[in-house]
Structures are given as C-alpha cells and as structure tokens.
Motif scaffolding. Sequence first.
Motif: not given
Length: 275
Positions: A178, A182, A197, A200
């Motif tokens: 995560q 970002r 992403e 995840v």
Amino acid sequence: MQVLQEACAAFFSPLRVAVIRSRTERKESRVTPPLPAEREEEPERSVLPPLVTEDILPWLAAGLRSDSVVTVAVTLSPLTSSGKCTVGASDWSKRVGVFSLESVLEEPLSSRVMERTTKFLTHQVTHMLGVLHCCYFRCLMNGAAHQEEADGRPPYLCGVCLKKLHLVTGLDPLLRYQHLARFWAWAGSPQIAMWYETRVRVVRSTFANAQVQLPPTCRLRPPKEQKDGPGGEEGARTWRSQRTEAFREESPMISAKHLTWSPSSCFSASPRKTL
C-alpha cells in the motif's frame, strides 16, 4: 532527496528513514539565492573530483548512530575504490555505504529519472541488508552489467527476495504494498502504482474468502512391508487408496496431486508457508 527518502520509507517499511544533514548544509539551505530573470546560456555541469571510498566509509562508521540499521551516503561526485572507478562501496560489518548518483541522475527530473534513481538506491541498500543478486525470477535484485540492463529491472522484489527482506525487517507485505502504491502514484509512475494496487486487491480478496485448513491427522497406518506373500504390495496399494479418499473427504481444498507417500511415512501436504 525527498523522492529518495519517500521511496526508501515505503520500500523498507516499517523502518524509519531520516535524512541526516550537516550543520553547514542546514545553514546554506535557509538562504535561497535569487534566480536570474533570463538565461542566455545554460552553464555546463561542473566535473567534480572523485572521492575515495576508503576515506568515506571509516568517517561514516565513526558517526554511526546507535539506533541506525544502516547509514548510506549519496553523492554526485564520482567514486573510486582501490584506485578504480565504482558506483559505490559498502562495509556490511559496520553498516555503512556510499553510492554515487552521477550515472543515474539527470536533469530535468522526470518520472523515468526518478524511477532509475530509486531502483538504483533501493537495490544497493537491499544488498547492505544481506540480500545478494537474484538469479531465480525477474526481480529488482537481478544483476546488471550496464545501464540498459539496469533499466530493464523491475522496481519490485520477487517472492524469494521479498521473503529475505521480511526476515530482516519483519515487514507487513500488505501494508508495504500500500505504501509503495501511494509512492509510485505520487512519483508519476501510474503503471508501477497499478502493479502494487493490483496485488493489494488480490491479497484482500483471497484472504477474505479463503478458509485455512490444517492437514488432517493420519488415522490409518501403512501396512508392514512383506517381501513374500500377497499382502505386501497389494496391501500397500489398498492402504494408499483408502488414505487418499479419507484425505479428500477431510480436506476437499487440497487435490491429490499435492500428496506424496512413502512406506515409512504417511501422507503429507505440500509446504503451506509460501510467499
């Protein structure tokens, strides 16, 4: 430095990354020189003298903080080690290293330059944590003989090297992914951010519906081996079929192709601790 700090903070999570500045640098950073209104000619990049790594590493080790896992110095000057040019050097026993960004850092600072610089530094710092070059999968820790090969390396670790980093830092894989998603979105690399992403989302969807089941205990014992008589091989074959059916009934999620058997042991599932 902000890009490199944020990149290392996400990559080596949960370790904290701090930028240590000298007193002289702090004073100079407060003064912002005025920029000229017009520039007729772009000044040429000055050639900095090479620095000797044998002098830098002991200096870094002398100022190593007690709470520091590793201390890394970066410079735009070329480096020499044992009289030969090098991109960096490190002393694993003293937990210090110095690396030159001269060959990877270019102007202007585009997303491609930030990706190249980030991969270079994270690769070198991961080496300092004891992870060697990877020869198993396509990985950030793959070796590179020139810049073209280095640009072809992905910014992420393979499963083998990720497990090694986990043993050193005790990272949370989901939380780390995560943070990296970002960071790469902030750094202007949406494709790399999408890669993290996606992982995840896959991990969340998998563990939300999966039911962890332990392998059942063996309730049937294998027959004793008999060299002579019909009960030897035929008895073992009958026991194998009975044990397979019992295993399927108790653990329907595990297929029979993951099972092995030998006369001296019972069925055992394939290793469950995978990454």
